[in-house]
Design an enzyme around this catalytic site. Sequence first.
Site, PDB file in Angstrom:
ATOM      1  N   GLU A 151      -0.003   6.453   9.960  1.00 28.80           N
ATOM      2  CA  GLU A 151      -1.268   7.181   9.878  1.00 28.80           C
ATOM      3  C   GLU A 151      -1.719   7.671  11.256  1.00 28.80           C
ATOM      4  OE1 GLU A 151      -3.747   5.015   6.536  1.00 28.80           O
ATOM      5  OE2 GLU A 151      -2.249   3.686   7.381  1.00 28.80           O
TER       6      GLU A 151
ATOM      7  N   HIS B  51      -6.409   6.211   1.246  1.00 29.91           N
ATOM      8  CA  HIS B  51      -5.049   6.175   1.825  1.00 29.91           C
ATOM      9  C   HIS B  51      -4.443   7.577   1.939  1.00 29.91           C
ATOM     10  CE1 HIS B  51      -4.600   1.756   0.357  1.00 29.91           C
ATOM     11  NE2 HIS B  51      -4.882   1.762   1.637  1.00 29.91           N
TER      12      HIS B  51
ATOM     13  N   ARG C 110     -10.162   8.312  12.615  1.00 34.32           N
ATOM     14  CA  ARG C 110      -9.975   8.061  11.184  1.00 34.32           C
ATOM     15  C   ARG C 110     -11.351   7.877  10.537  1.00 34.32           C
ATOM     16  NH1 ARG C 110      -9.298   2.637   8.069  1.00 34.32           N
ATOM     17  NH2 ARG C 110      -8.758   3.453   6.033  1.00 34.32           N
TER      18      ARG C 110
ATOM     19  N   ASN D 150      -9.490   4.172  15.252  1.00 38.73           N
ATOM     20  CA  ASN D 150      -9.817   3.738  13.893  1.00 38.73           C
ATOM     21  C   ASN D 150     -10.858   2.629  14.035  1.00 38.73           C
ATOM     22  OD1 ASN D 150      -9.951   2.696  11.347  1.00 38.73           O
ATOM     23  ND2 ASN D 150      -7.748   2.312  11.124  1.00 38.73           N
TER      24      ASN D 150
ATOM     25  N   ARG E 297      -9.247  -7.698  -3.386  1.00 45.60           N
ATOM     26  CA  ARG E 297      -9.981  -6.875  -4.369  1.00 45.60           C
ATOM     27  C   ARG E 297      -9.333  -6.998  -5.742  1.00 45.60           C
ATOM     28  NH1 ARG E 297      -9.437  -1.637  -0.825  1.00 45.60           N
ATOM     29  NH2 ARG E 297     -10.104  -2.605   1.117  1.00 45.60           N
TER      30      ARG E 297
END
Length: 401
Positions: free
Chosen positions: A382, A177, A88, A9, A237
């Site tokens: 993940e 996601h 990823r 990743n 965010r």
Amino acid sequence: MKQQALVINCGSSSLKFAIQDASESAPLLEGIAERLGSEHSTITFKYAGTKTEQRLYEHDHRGAVSAIKAWIDDHPEAGIQLAGGGHRVVHGGETFHQSAVIDEDVLEGIEQCAIFAPLHNPAHVKGIKEAQALFGELPHVAVFDTSFHQTLTQDQYLYPIPMRLYRNHHFRKYGFHGTSYRYIAQKLASLDANYGTQNALVAHLGNGASVCAIKAGSSVDTSMGITPLEGLMMGTRSGSLDPSLLAFIADAEGISMKQALDILNKESGLKGISEISNDCRTLETAQATGDDRADLALTMFASRAAKQLASVATNLDSIEHVIFTGGIGENSPLIRSRICKRLTMLGVELDHNANQTAPRGELNAISPTGARIKVWIIPTNEELLIAQDTLELINAGHKPS
Ligand code: ADP
């Protein structure tokens, strides 16, 4: 048969990795290279319960991948037999509906999607190219955060803006996601065959946070949009707000739209409201000692998460499961209880004792016995899903074309 995947990743200044087989067992090796691009770059290896840290002498992504290769070469006793690399990739646009064995066309597709993920996709391409160069004999697979949401119908993924903007530029909701949601859907189905045909509301609450409505294993709505800025309030965010605010901020502060957008991405959310931290755990500690602003930030976070869950629920005929995952979803009884309280009108009930005492890192039911809606904590994984996709595609004989 070689049974492990090297899962990578790759971010702009970090590279997380794991050597993982297709089972639920812990990765054989995992670690992270950090501060890439600076002379203080380091890499950590976690193997057999021991963590070691090394300086990187080549300070870039190539240096990180070389260090992983050197570690593998230096540890034959670890019995690593890599079948391939699994990468990823944040944005797969409308090009990638599922994971893909990487060839020139796939790399080009990932590069084209970089317009929507200008920080992420170029870093992924860098990681893929370095891994291809250093592990030249291995096939590599890309697993996209967006692909799980390619099942959204047009009425859900379109923004109500002129159609030409979608036709000409592919401006639409993509959602993120997806690897986490696909893992959760798969895990839920593995608990009971019936669950796989039922409906679930899933909240992935980490530094980045989103929700997803899953109908019989497929995504029917999600809160993030063309970028991961839309939807819930997050660590830094803002999540959804009136888009006019962007112009107001730019005008009032005398900055460009891009700088105003940076404020919404990097200085807002939990951090912006609390003026303490973007980290939920830090805010919970502050709130417990009476800090009103930390409490306000956490209240807003929970309220907005609940609103987004209720919103995506409008795409389901019924709700059988509510699932919490991600660092906050898995570890914060406070946030889970505040969210569930706001979902009472949907019929969501929590077993408060089970919520408080759920052991960390484990799958747990936290609704009362016999409740109409089952509430779960399901730790996401993940890396495992990326390893599974990689091994499945490679073992099925898919080759780069
Ligand atoms: P990312 O989106 O970076 O993958 P994670 O899923 O790792 O994020 O989640 C990070 C968030 O989880 C942080 O806000 C952190 O404070 C929060 N978190 C982790 N453990 C706890 C805890 N015990 N209580 C509350 N929040 C926690």
